[in-house]
Design an enzyme around this catalytic site. Structure first.
Site, short mmCIF file in Angstrom:
data_model
loop_
_atom_site.label_atom_id
_atom_site.label_comp_id
_atom_site.label_asym_id
_atom_site.label_seq_id
_atom_site.Cartn_x
_atom_site.Cartn_y
_atom_site.Cartn_z
N HIS A 93 99.90 31.61 75.07
CA HIS A 93 100.44 32.89 74.62
C HIS A 93 100.98 32.74 73.19
O HIS A 93 100.77 33.59 72.33
CB HIS A 93 101.55 33.32 75.59
CG HIS A 93 102.02 34.73 75.44
ND1 HIS A 93 102.88 35.32 76.32
CD2 HIS A 93 101.76 35.68 74.51
CE1 HIS A 93 103.12 36.57 75.94
NE2 HIS A 93 102.46 36.81 74.84
N HIS A 141 100.87 26.10 84.36
CA HIS A 141 101.71 27.27 84.14
C HIS A 141 102.30 27.26 82.72
O HIS A 141 102.18 28.22 81.97
CB HIS A 141 102.82 27.30 85.19
CG HIS A 141 103.78 28.43 85.05
ND1 HIS A 141 103.73 29.54 85.84
CD2 HIS A 141 104.83 28.62 84.21
CE1 HIS A 141 104.69 30.38 85.49
NE2 HIS A 141 105.38 29.84 84.50
N GLU A 142 102.94 26.15 82.38
CA GLU A 142 103.58 26.07 81.06
C GLU A 142 102.56 26.14 79.95
O GLU A 142 102.83 26.68 78.87
CB GLU A 142 104.42 24.79 80.95
CG GLU A 142 105.66 24.77 81.83
CD GLU A 142 106.51 26.01 81.69
OE1 GLU A 142 106.62 26.56 80.57
OE2 GLU A 142 107.06 26.48 82.71
N HIS A 185 101.95 29.66 79.02
CA HIS A 185 102.92 30.16 78.04
C HIS A 185 102.57 29.65 76.64
O HIS A 185 102.66 30.39 75.65
CB HIS A 185 104.33 29.66 78.38
CG HIS A 185 104.94 30.34 79.58
ND1 HIS A 185 105.01 31.70 79.72
CD2 HIS A 185 105.51 29.81 80.70
CE1 HIS A 185 105.61 31.99 80.87
NE2 HIS A 185 105.92 30.86 81.48
ZN LIG Z 1 106.80 30.82 83.35
#
Ligand SMILES: [Zn+2]
Length: 557
Positions: free
Chosen positions: A505, A498-499, A502
């Site tokens: 991104h 998940h991290e 990010h």
């Molecule tokens: Zn998040």
């Protein structure tokens, strides 16, 4: 879920960057290390040379520099243009951005009493500085002139968005208010800034202050070997050698609730977590929350909104509190029915054991784990050897390679703020440099709870040069012990993916202007890349790539 953190104070995140050098100490004086771009590989922060004494003078000089830049834009005698107003604003505050990103990055990941105290000292100054920019009428009038008539300006989509974002930021910061309203808003912002900071500081102190010390081996009943070893290590570190220490950091707290047969100890540890900030001591957050809520309502209404939620959601995809409640209520009906069903199943287990009590919150993980073993013969402890941290990270990198052609190379020449931090160079499919990626994965007393991504430098194009970002992931995952490497739970594996979503991104950002860079998107969009990434974690073909037993090398069955 505190999985994501932006380093912002008010609208400061929209403000970044100019390489001019106009004020402040000369080279060699405290703070001067922040005055120019860092002379390190990839311009990474020279953590080995930054001293605590550098921060205050760099912040003060950074605010002074940006104030001068803002004055120059506001007092420009030429008619406002996109370049001389919007771009100039976007490029202002480069020094302040440089020191802020390092300082607040460390404040979250590796803080200490000095950093906490300086953050409290700086809070009103930064709040005032921010308001001085966003309540500057001359500056706003120039932006408004551009905003109100863009005909003939030939703005690109990106340029229009940047201009529009700044315009909205000024309006949402109160530029349209009468003088008395503006004065009140400044005061509210100052108080909110101090209170939010205090809230976080209290929470960290409460987390660190609590220890469940076990000196009777019988009280370890049910706990897996690895969990006991980690608790023995923690005891050693706490000067309690020969005992076992459990705390409120998730890798210590959760396995205890999952496996401990000692119900009264589970209750104790559970309550310690949920009573943080509610112990009527000097770290109590009750009044602080009350004050924050009241100030937020007052601010929202001052700005013409019914509630704080209306104010915040306007800038998010959800738009209105009604939309948020609509979604929550839809989910709620199904979730509640499912939760009741699960609770009944867990109660059955308790009754079958002859436990003469009603299921409580601190029983949930323990019996859920039992149920899982009963139903699926699946023991999370038996899965963990397949999820060694290094293998999981390799899995993440492999997925990024297969999906986006990215390559990752470990670097050993980049200064770090803690020996546990690792650094990678990220290159694109054509071999060109894309980003620097830091990982900082294990809990420490100076680290906030949760996991997050941010950056020491954002991506932007400046003077024709594409400045690539310095991105980091910070987490609180299960530590290695003397005998075993870091072995992750399924939840932790998902969080690593998940991290990293990010982080992607941020790494893949390719815009012109700092104000639109990386994760500068609506908060309810920012979770999209991370959720897409976490869905890959347990896909069978992905598991085959990385989920290997750390001792036998066998792929997860
Ligand atoms: Zn998040």
């Amino acid at each position: 879920m505190n999985r994501f953190l932006l380093i912002t104070f008010g609208c400061m995140a929209l403000l970044a960057c100019n390489n001019s050098q106009k004020s402040g100490p000369t080279t060699g004086e405290p703070g001067s290390i922040f005055f120019t771009e860092f002379d390190t590989p990839f311009g990474t922060p020279p953590f080995d040379r930054i001293e605590f004494a550098d921060y205050r003078p760099a912040f003060l000089a950074g605010m002074k520099e940006q104030t001068a830049e803002i004055e120059a834009i506001a007092n420009n005698t030429e008619a406002p243009t996109f370049e001389n107003t919007i771009v100039a604003l976007d490029n202002s505050g480069r020094l302040l951005s440089r020191v802020s990103r390092v300082f607040f990055g460390l404040k979250s990941a590796e803080t200490n009493d000095s950093i906490q105290a300086l953050a409290e000292e700086l809070s009103p100054l930064l709040s005032e500085h921010n308001d001085n920019i966003y309540l500057n009428e001359k500056l706003f009038n120039r932006i408004k002139t551009i905003h109100d008539d863009t005909t003939g300006l030939n703005l690109t989509t990106e340029q229009y968005r940047l201009m529009d974002e700044y315009y909205k930021s000024f309006v949402r910061s109160g530029i349209m208010l009468q003088e008395t309203g503006k004065e009140r808003l400044r005061e509210i912002n100052k108080q909110l800034s101090a209170l939010t900071l205090k809230f976080g500081n209290n929470l960290l102190k409460e987390t660190n202050n609590y220890q469940l010390v076990i000196d009777n081996e019988a009280d370890l009943a049910g706990l897996p070997e690895g969990v006991i070893a980690a608790a023995a290590n923690a005891a050693k570190a706490a000067g309690e050698e020969g005992k076992w220490v459990f705390g409120l950091q998730k890798p210590s707290w959760l396995p205890f609730l999952q496996y401990s047969q000692k119900r009264e100890l589970r209750e104790k540890l559970y309550k310690a977590m949920y009573m943080r900030g509610d112990n009527d001591n000097e770290n109590d957050n009750k009044k602080i929350i009350n004050d924050i809520v009241n100030l937020r309502i007052e601010k929202a209404q001052l700005l013409g909104y019914d509630t704080h939620a209306d104010f915040v959601l306007e800038e998010n995809m959800a738009k209105t509190p009604e939309n948020v409640y609509k979604l929550l209520n839809e989910v709620w009906a199904y979730a509640l029915a499912q939760a009741k069903k699960e609770a009944a199943e867990l109660q059955k287990l308790i009754d079958a054991e002859g436990g003469n009590f009603k299921l409580a919150s601190w029983d949930w993980w323990y019996y859920a784990e039992k149920l899982r073993q009963q139903k699926y013969a699946l023991n999370e402890e038996e899965l963990k050897p397949y999820f060694k941290m290094e293998n999981v990270r390799e899995g993440v990198f492999t997925v990024a390679n297969k999906l986006y052609g990215l390559n990752f190379k470990k670097l050993d020449n980049i200064p770090v703020y803690h020996p546990e931090v690792e650094v990678y160079e990220v290159t694109d499919a054509d071999g060109s440099h894309l980003a620097i990626f830091y990982t900082d994965y294990f809990p420490r007393p100076g680290k906030n709870a949760g996991a997050w991504m941010s950056s020491f430098r954002g991506q932007q194009v400046l003077d024709g040069k594409n400045i690539r970002p310095l991105v980091y992931n910070v987490g609180n995952f299960t530590r290695p012990t003397e005998t075993t490497p870091s072995l992750l739970t399924l939840d932790e594996v998902e969080t690593v993916f998940h991290e990293f979503g990010h982080a992607l991104h941020g790494m893949l950002s390719n815009v012109t202007y700092a104000g639109l860079s990386g994760t500068s998107v609506p908060r309810d969009f920012v979770e999209l890349p991370s959720q897409i990434m976490e869905h890959w974690a347990f896909q069978p073909e992905v598991l085959k790539l990385y989920a290997r037993h750390y001792q036998t090398g066998e792929v997860i069955p």
